[in-house]
Design an enzyme around this catalytic site. Structure first.
Site, mmCIF file in Angstrom:
data_model
loop_
_atom_site.group_PDB
_atom_site.id
_atom_site.type_symbol
_atom_site.label_atom_id
_atom_site.label_comp_id
_atom_site.label_asym_id
_atom_site.label_seq_id
_atom_site.Cartn_x
_atom_site.Cartn_y
_atom_site.Cartn_z
ATOM 1 C CG HIS A 1 -21.390 33.637 -22.999
ATOM 2 N ND1 HIS A 1 -22.454 34.194 -22.243
ATOM 3 C CD2 HIS A 1 -21.745 32.033 -23.310
ATOM 4 C CE1 HIS A 1 -23.450 33.419 -22.194
ATOM 5 N NE2 HIS A 1 -23.060 32.052 -23.066
ATOM 6 N NE ARG B 1 -27.419 32.170 -20.461
ATOM 7 C CZ ARG B 1 -26.831 31.503 -21.293
ATOM 8 N NH1 ARG B 1 -25.590 30.861 -20.849
ATOM 9 N NH2 ARG B 1 -27.363 31.405 -22.431
ATOM 10 C CD GLU C 1 -22.223 36.863 -20.235
ATOM 11 O OE1 GLU C 1 -22.537 36.734 -21.466
ATOM 12 O OE2 GLU C 1 -21.784 35.862 -19.755
ATOM 13 C CB ILE D 1 -23.988 20.814 -20.445
ATOM 14 C CG1 ILE D 1 -24.611 21.112 -21.785
ATOM 15 C CG2 ILE D 1 -22.689 21.017 -20.283
ATOM 16 C CD1 ILE D 1 -24.727 22.754 -21.702
ATOM 17 C CG ASP E 1 -31.866 18.297 -11.893
ATOM 18 O OD1 ASP E 1 -31.253 18.494 -12.908
ATOM 19 O OD2 ASP E 1 -33.148 18.816 -12.080
ATOM 20 C CG ASP F 1 -17.608 30.611 -20.892
ATOM 21 O OD1 ASP F 1 -16.541 30.999 -21.531
ATOM 22 O OD2 ASP F 1 -18.805 30.045 -21.446
HETATM 23 N N1 LIG Z 1 -21.281 29.020 -21.718
HETATM 24 C C1 LIG Z 1 -21.978 28.702 -22.781
HETATM 25 O O1 LIG Z 1 -21.555 29.116 -23.909
HETATM 26 C C2 LIG Z 1 -23.537 27.933 -22.588
HETATM 27 C C3 LIG Z 1 -23.751 27.203 -23.676
HETATM 28 C C4 LIG Z 1 -24.975 26.320 -23.598
HETATM 29 C C5 LIG Z 1 -25.669 26.227 -22.234
HETATM 30 N N2 LIG Z 1 -25.134 27.136 -21.360
HETATM 31 C C6 LIG Z 1 -26.021 27.086 -20.171
HETATM 32 O O2 LIG Z 1 -25.999 25.682 -19.601
HETATM 33 C C7 LIG Z 1 -27.173 25.654 -18.896
HETATM 34 C C8 LIG Z 1 -27.417 24.067 -18.920
HETATM 35 O O3 LIG Z 1 -27.540 23.786 -20.413
HETATM 36 P P1 LIG Z 1 -28.092 21.901 -20.510
HETATM 37 O O4 LIG Z 1 -28.224 21.770 -21.755
HETATM 38 O O5 LIG Z 1 -27.492 21.131 -19.656
HETATM 39 O O6 LIG Z 1 -29.650 22.265 -19.963
HETATM 40 P P2 LIG Z 1 -30.655 21.066 -19.705
HETATM 41 O O7 LIG Z 1 -32.272 21.770 -19.484
HETATM 42 O O8 LIG Z 1 -30.390 19.855 -19.997
HETATM 43 O O9 LIG Z 1 -30.405 21.105 -18.029
HETATM 44 C C9 LIG Z 1 -30.502 21.855 -16.968
HETATM 45 C C10 LIG Z 1 -30.917 20.935 -15.595
HETATM 46 O O10 LIG Z 1 -30.901 22.064 -14.778
HETATM 47 C C11 LIG Z 1 -32.041 21.589 -13.646
HETATM 48 N N3 LIG Z 1 -32.497 22.568 -12.927
HETATM 49 C C12 LIG Z 1 -33.327 23.716 -13.164
HETATM 50 N N4 LIG Z 1 -33.331 24.333 -12.015
HETATM 51 C C13 LIG Z 1 -32.696 23.768 -10.913
HETATM 52 C C14 LIG Z 1 -32.377 24.191 -9.676
HETATM 53 N N5 LIG Z 1 -32.989 25.289 -9.251
HETATM 54 N N6 LIG Z 1 -31.534 23.460 -9.058
HETATM 55 C C15 LIG Z 1 -31.033 22.204 -9.435
HETATM 56 N N7 LIG Z 1 -31.289 21.875 -10.606
HETATM 57 C C16 LIG Z 1 -31.861 22.637 -11.668
HETATM 58 C C17 LIG Z 1 -33.065 20.918 -14.519
HETATM 59 O O11 LIG Z 1 -34.044 19.861 -14.077
HETATM 60 C C18 LIG Z 1 -32.319 20.272 -15.851
HETATM 61 O O12 LIG Z 1 -32.054 18.966 -15.590
HETATM 62 C C19 LIG Z 1 -28.312 26.339 -20.028
HETATM 63 O O13 LIG Z 1 -29.468 26.804 -19.236
HETATM 64 C C20 LIG Z 1 -27.395 27.659 -20.246
HETATM 65 O O14 LIG Z 1 -27.753 28.526 -19.526
HETATM 66 C C21 LIG Z 1 -24.029 27.816 -21.345
#
Ligand SMILES: NC(=O)c1ccc[n+]([C@@H]2O[C@H](COP(=O)([O-])OP(=O)(O)OC[C@H]3O[C@@H](n4cnc5c(N)ncnc54)[C@H](O)[C@@H]3O)[C@@H](O)[C@H]2O)c1
Length: 330
Positions: A290, A242, A271, A160, A180, A266
């Site tokens: 959300h 989250r 929740e 994302i 990251d 969001d």
């Molecule tokens: N609001 C919504 O409706 C919605 C929808 C989809 C996803 N999300 C949330 O968005 C998050 C990210 O999604 P994504 O597809 O980009 O995930 P992703 O797995 O592609 O990316 C997450 C990144 O976070 C990094 N990471 C993990 N722990 C870390 C830390 N302690 N410090 C720094 N970086 C760290 C990982 O290395 C990874 O590159 C999901 O886990 C989900 O909780 C929310």
């Protein structure tokens, strides 16, 4: 024998049709633990949105082979219990990347163009005075910010975050930096993002900080007073990851004291959030339920991907998005 797929809530018809072609489909009366425990007794698969899948639910699923998560985050599923009972878990990690990225952009623009305030000011007569509108805008102090040339800071540089980085650099000529914990600096650089050496560096540098890490024991409370205190008073925080990742009390204080310019939230620690949530009392925050992934396109993609994943497992085929490959023995 016909297989049974239990859904805690309905999903898009396109996904339900994929399931109906391969199995019997049942929608639980409600997504609560007690109801699901009863309904799962003879189910081969369970599909959930964000309701909790506890170890008690998994244990009650005596025939359970697969849990499908309609969405990306896995913090609502007891993965340890799934592993223990040899149940596959599938999710839809690619389905909502675009929708969340667009949502983040929408809130960045909403905040820096002060849309809530100016809409309200116009409706309540603040501009109902002699003089040109642009003149009044300056006089009343409603100037707004550009994205152009500003710095976006990413916490987590996954799918994302990268999509947002792409839109912000190509579409708005912004600088993008990010931290990251698990990616090497050259990998971050290849994504067009300037790597930061620490989480704190992101908070010091950026004008917009967007959070994109999963909720895990390691990220719970990752962002609190220490990081918020480093932000510029003109900077905004956007959390679409989250609720538990950002300390809500600390964010409330920073917004109330105006030590930061604003925030978009969001996702909440609890929740649905109660209607008296402290953040709802503040004007410099935009709150959404959300909803970042609830777009027309993403709802179809999530339903289709989760249905295909579940049906693959029921057919004994390895699914595309298998979360716990350790249990896969074929
Ligand atoms: N609001 C919504 O409706 C919605 C929808 C989809 C996803 N999300 C949330 O968005 C998050 C990210 O999604 P994504 O597809 O980009 O995930 P992703 O797995 O592609 O990316 C997450 C990144 O976070 C990094 N990471 C993990 N722990 C870390 C830390 N302690 N410090 C720094 N970086 C760290 C990982 O290395 C990874 O590159 C999901 O886990 C989900 O909780 C929310």
């Amino acid at each position: 024998m016909t297989k049974k797929v239990l859904l805690t809530e309905a999903i898009h018809e396109e996904g339900m049709n994929i399931i109906r072609e391969a199995a019997e489909l049942e929608i639980a009366a409600d997504p609560g633990e007690e109801t699901v425990i009863k309904a799962i007794a003879d189910a081969d698969a369970l599909i959930v949105r964000s309701s909790k899948v506890t170890s008690a639910i998994i244990e009650a699923g005596k025939k359970l082979k697969v849990i499908g998560r309609h969405g990306m985050g896995l913090d609502n599923i007891d993965l340890k219990a799934a592993d223990q009972y040899g149940v596959a878990v599938v999710n839809t990690p690619d389905a909502n990347v675009l929708s969340v990225a667009e949502h983040v952009l929408a809130t960045m623009l909403y905040l820096c163009k002060r849309l809530k305030e100016v809409d309200n000011a116009l409706r309540t007569g603040e501009f109902d005075r002699p003089g040109s509108l642009p003149g009044l805008v300056t006089k009343l102090g409603y100037t707004t910010q550009e994205l152009y040339g500003k710095t976006l800071g990413l916490v987590g540089v996954g799918k994302i975050a990268r999509r947002i980085a792409e839109i912000c650099t190509k579409g708005f000529d912004m600088q993008v930096c990010g931290y990251d914990a698990y990616l090497a600096p050259d990998v971050i650089q290849q994504a067009g993002v300037e790597p930061c050496g620490s989480l704190e560096e992101v908070f010091e540098k950026a004008d917009f900080i967007s959070v994109h890490v999963p909720l895990t024991p390691g990220t719970r409370g990752l962002i609190g007073k220490k990081q918020l205190d480093l932000m510029k008073p003109t900077a905004f925080l956007i959390n679409s990851a989250r609720g538990g990742v950002v300390n809500e009390d600390d964010l409330y204080q920073a917004l109330k004291e105006k030590s930061i310019a604003g925030a978009a939230v969001d996702v909440f620690a609890q929740e649905p959030p109660g209607k008296n949530h402290p953040l709802f009392t503040l004007d410099n925050v935009v709150v959404t339920p959300h909803i970042a992934a609830m777009t027309d396109g993403a709802l179809v993609r999530m339903a289709r991907d989760v249905a295909e994943g579940v049906v693959s497992v029921l057919r004994g085929e390895r699914p595309k998005y298998l979360v716990n490959p350790r249990i896969w023995k074929i």
